[in-house]
Design a protein around this motif. Sequence first.
Motif, PDB file in Angstrom:
ATOM      1  N   THR A 145       2.275 -83.089 -65.942  1.00 53.92           N
ATOM      2  CA  THR A 145       1.887 -81.938 -66.650  1.00 53.92           C
ATOM      3  C   THR A 145       2.639 -81.313 -67.744  1.00 53.92           C
ATOM      4  OG1 THR A 145       4.644 -81.170 -66.004  1.00 53.92           O
ATOM      5  CG2 THR A 145       2.633 -81.160 -64.287  1.00 53.92           C
ATOM      6  N   ARG A 146       2.465 -82.081 -68.800  1.00 51.68           N
ATOM      7  CA  ARG A 146       2.556 -81.978 -70.154  1.00 51.68           C
ATOM      8  C   ARG A 146       4.665 -81.167 -70.948  1.00 51.68           C
ATOM      9  NH1 ARG A 146      -2.301 -79.647 -70.298  1.00 51.68           N
ATOM     10  NH2 ARG A 146      -0.957 -77.672 -71.355  1.00 51.68           N
ATOM     11  N   VAL A 195      12.133 -72.055 -83.205  1.00 54.16           N
ATOM     12  CA  VAL A 195      12.111 -73.398 -83.356  1.00 54.16           C
ATOM     13  C   VAL A 195      10.432 -73.966 -82.154  1.00 54.16           C
ATOM     14  CG1 VAL A 195      12.306 -75.824 -83.502  1.00 54.16           C
ATOM     15  CG2 VAL A 195      14.003 -73.283 -83.681  1.00 54.16           C
ATOM     16  N   LEU A 196      10.740 -73.658 -81.405  1.00 53.30           N
ATOM     17  CA  LEU A 196       9.716 -74.097 -80.104  1.00 53.30           C
ATOM     18  C   LEU A 196       8.693 -73.916 -80.766  1.00 53.30           C
ATOM     19  CD1 LEU A 196      12.180 -73.820 -77.328  1.00 53.30           C
ATOM     20  CD2 LEU A 196      11.724 -75.591 -78.058  1.00 53.30           C
ATOM     21  N   GLY A 197       8.181 -72.761 -80.781  1.00 47.27           N
ATOM     22  CA  GLY A 197       6.973 -71.675 -80.999  1.00 47.27           C
ATOM     23  C   GLY A 197       6.651 -71.777 -82.252  1.00 47.27           C
ATOM     24  N   THR A 198       7.217 -72.256 -83.664  1.00 47.13           N
ATOM     25  CA  THR A 198       6.484 -72.654 -84.609  1.00 47.13           C
ATOM     26  C   THR A 198       6.650 -73.905 -84.949  1.00 47.13           C
ATOM     27  OG1 THR A 198       8.254 -72.001 -86.302  1.00 47.13           O
ATOM     28  CG2 THR A 198       7.428 -69.889 -85.346  1.00 47.13           C
ATOM     29  N   GLY A 215       5.517 -76.018 -81.557  1.00 50.78           N
ATOM     30  CA  GLY A 215       4.220 -75.500 -82.838  1.00 50.78           C
ATOM     31  C   GLY A 215       4.189 -74.576 -81.788  1.00 50.78           C
ATOM     32  N   ALA A 216       2.698 -74.084 -81.939  1.00 54.16           N
ATOM     33  CA  ALA A 216       1.992 -73.045 -82.313  1.00 54.16           C
ATOM     34  C   ALA A 216       1.348 -73.933 -80.999  1.00 54.16           C
ATOM     35  CB  ALA A 216       0.874 -72.786 -82.451  1.00 54.16           C
ATOM     36  N   GLY A 217       1.424 -72.333 -79.335  1.00 60.88           N
ATOM     37  CA  GLY A 217       0.391 -73.134 -77.952  1.00 60.88           C
ATOM     38  C   GLY A 217       1.511 -72.826 -76.758  1.00 60.88           C
ATOM     39  N   THR A 218       3.246 -73.583 -77.068  1.00 61.17           N
ATOM     40  CA  THR A 218       3.392 -73.665 -76.681  1.00 61.17           C
ATOM     41  C   THR A 218       4.885 -72.985 -75.594  1.00 61.17           C
ATOM     42  OG1 THR A 218       4.638 -75.401 -78.610  1.00 61.17           O
ATOM     43  CG2 THR A 218       6.241 -73.998 -76.121  1.00 61.17           C
ATOM     44  N   VAL A 219       4.335 -73.013 -74.551  1.00 61.16           N
ATOM     45  CA  VAL A 219       5.337 -71.761 -73.356  1.00 61.16           C
ATOM     46  C   VAL A 219       5.840 -72.496 -72.974  1.00 61.16           C
ATOM     47  CG1 VAL A 219       4.191 -71.303 -70.677  1.00 61.16           C
ATOM     48  CG2 VAL A 219       2.030 -71.297 -72.768  1.00 61.16           C
ATOM     49  N   ILE A 235       6.036 -76.245 -71.546  1.00 57.47           N
ATOM     50  CA  ILE A 235       4.773 -76.706 -71.704  1.00 57.47           C
ATOM     51  C   ILE A 235       4.036 -77.430 -72.996  1.00 57.47           C
ATOM     52  CG2 ILE A 235       2.355 -76.857 -70.549  1.00 57.47           C
ATOM     53  CD1 ILE A 235       3.582 -75.232 -68.284  1.00 57.47           C
ATOM     54  N   ALA A 236       4.122 -78.295 -73.563  1.00 60.31           N
ATOM     55  CA  ALA A 236       3.227 -78.813 -74.403  1.00 60.31           C
ATOM     56  C   ALA A 236       1.580 -78.532 -75.024  1.00 60.31           C
ATOM     57  CB  ALA A 236       3.689 -79.933 -75.592  1.00 60.31           C
ATOM     58  N   PRO A 237       0.968 -77.588 -76.139  1.00 64.14           N
ATOM     59  CA  PRO A 237      -0.020 -77.932 -76.154  1.00 64.14           C
ATOM     60  C   PRO A 237      -0.861 -79.042 -76.287  1.00 64.14           C
ATOM     61  CG  PRO A 237       0.885 -78.009 -77.916  1.00 64.14           C
ATOM     62  CD  PRO A 237       2.025 -77.877 -77.047  1.00 64.14           C
ATOM     63  N   ALA A 238      -2.142 -78.775 -75.957  1.00 62.51           N
ATOM     64  CA  ALA A 238      -2.881 -80.402 -75.500  1.00 62.51           C
ATOM     65  C   ALA A 238      -3.771 -80.411 -76.193  1.00 62.51           C
ATOM     66  CB  ALA A 238      -3.778 -80.059 -74.588  1.00 62.51           C
ATOM     67  N   GLU A 239      -4.116 -79.146 -76.797  1.00 66.21           N
ATOM     68  CA  GLU A 239      -5.200 -79.450 -78.351  1.00 66.21           C
ATOM     69  C   GLU A 239      -4.591 -78.520 -79.731  1.00 66.21           C
ATOM     70  OE1 GLU A 239      -8.526 -76.120 -77.146  1.00 66.21           O
ATOM     71  OE2 GLU A 239      -9.314 -77.626 -75.803  1.00 66.21           O
TER      72      GLU A 239
END
Length: 469
Positions: free
Chosen positions: A119-120, A77-80, A84-88, A144-148
């Motif tokens: 820190t996002r 769920v977190l990664g998609t 979503g994409a770019g999550t760490v 850490i959520a994506p910035a872009e």
Amino acid sequence: MNSRDELNIVRNRTFDQIAIGDSASIERTLSADDIALFAVMSGDDNPQHLDAEFGASSRYQGVIAHGMWGAALISAVLGTRLPGAGTVYAGQTLRFLLPVRVGDTLAISVTVTQREPATRLVTLACRCVNQRGETVLEGEAEVIAPAEQIARTRATLPEVRLHNGDGTRRLVEQARSKGPIKVAVIHPCDELSLAGALDAHAAGLITPILVAPRARLEAVAAVAGLSLEGIAIEDVEHSHAAAARGAELAGKGEVEALMKGSLHTDELMSAVLAATAGLRTKRRVSHCFLMQTPAYPRPFIITDAAVNIVPTLEMKADILRNAIDLAHVIGVACPRVAILAAVETVNPAMPATVDAAALCKMADRGQITGAILDGPLAFDNAVSIAAATVKGIVSEVAGRADILLVPDLESGNMLAKQLEYMGDADTAGIVLGAKIPIILTSRADSRASRIASCALAVMLASHYRSTPP
């Protein structure tokens, strides 16, 4: 962009697009394959997850999923979905509250509870709830959520088919219950064939008599680190003498089966078929591969892919009779036989189709018994009900074949090897039509294949005691 194209795009939410209270979820239903695949991936083969008998005696009264399977779904769920994409991933806490069983459907949800702009870092509450509304897993994730913004075509995941070899395992267990048989192992003068015989001995299937030059055997064993202690050895000069001596032992009833070692197949079969050996029957000798592949729901036999090169109609009739006998021995009371060709119609220019029609008529007249025959059938129609339906084929055999009779050795050998090397098939091979079964292994055969072939020999030898071929 249409809705179908939109489904093929992976998108995300950047940190700036995420607000406290945002949530996302997915649903998944647990299957037995999910448990097996997770065990393969993780290496966690705890019997609580894989062994029905063990699970039934545990506090959970059955098999349950790995706890981390639910955690993996939270990660999905977190990664998609969110972010979503770019999550760490930065951290995760979990509390396992209830077991998850095969058939349970989980709703996996994450909800944003905190945001840290510097820190996002996003904190999300995580829950897995089953179809009864019970929370089975809960916790908290930090990511850490994506910035872009990201928008990419969705990856095509590989199709994974699990094959646990249950058919082969059951075969070995069934054979072991009958007790070991004496087997003359002919010229096992390389590591693979010698180790195969010793493995089958250790598995409780055979009592081997190694028929080979003693000095060569001992040299091979020394190099491979194999022990010959307690193993009977018939000392002969060379492979030709080994084949002759093995056939002699079988002819005298001193062994119940022969097993090919590192000599050529022709050399062994010539000794078996020699008039002096006394091992011939009225039947043509032929080979059967017993195979099990993840793509087909039952074990099946391919014949003949190793002995008869271009069989005539008369030979094919005997090849079929041998395969039907094997099917009966392994517990298939009325096997369905698909007689293979390239097409489903009789074409005088294609001899395989004419032979197929003749064999079916022989079955109608009682010349071939103990099975249901149909042919000619192309391979797809023999093993796929869907393919047969599309082509309008109405048949008791189509899509459910237990025996595949191939037109010739070349087509059969290629089919068997393709299934083994590209279809992940478990295999066992045996020669029938003589007074004793002959274990005809290949140098490339795996340990499991050699043991399964010995199991077939045990089953046949036990049958031959009461019903001689």
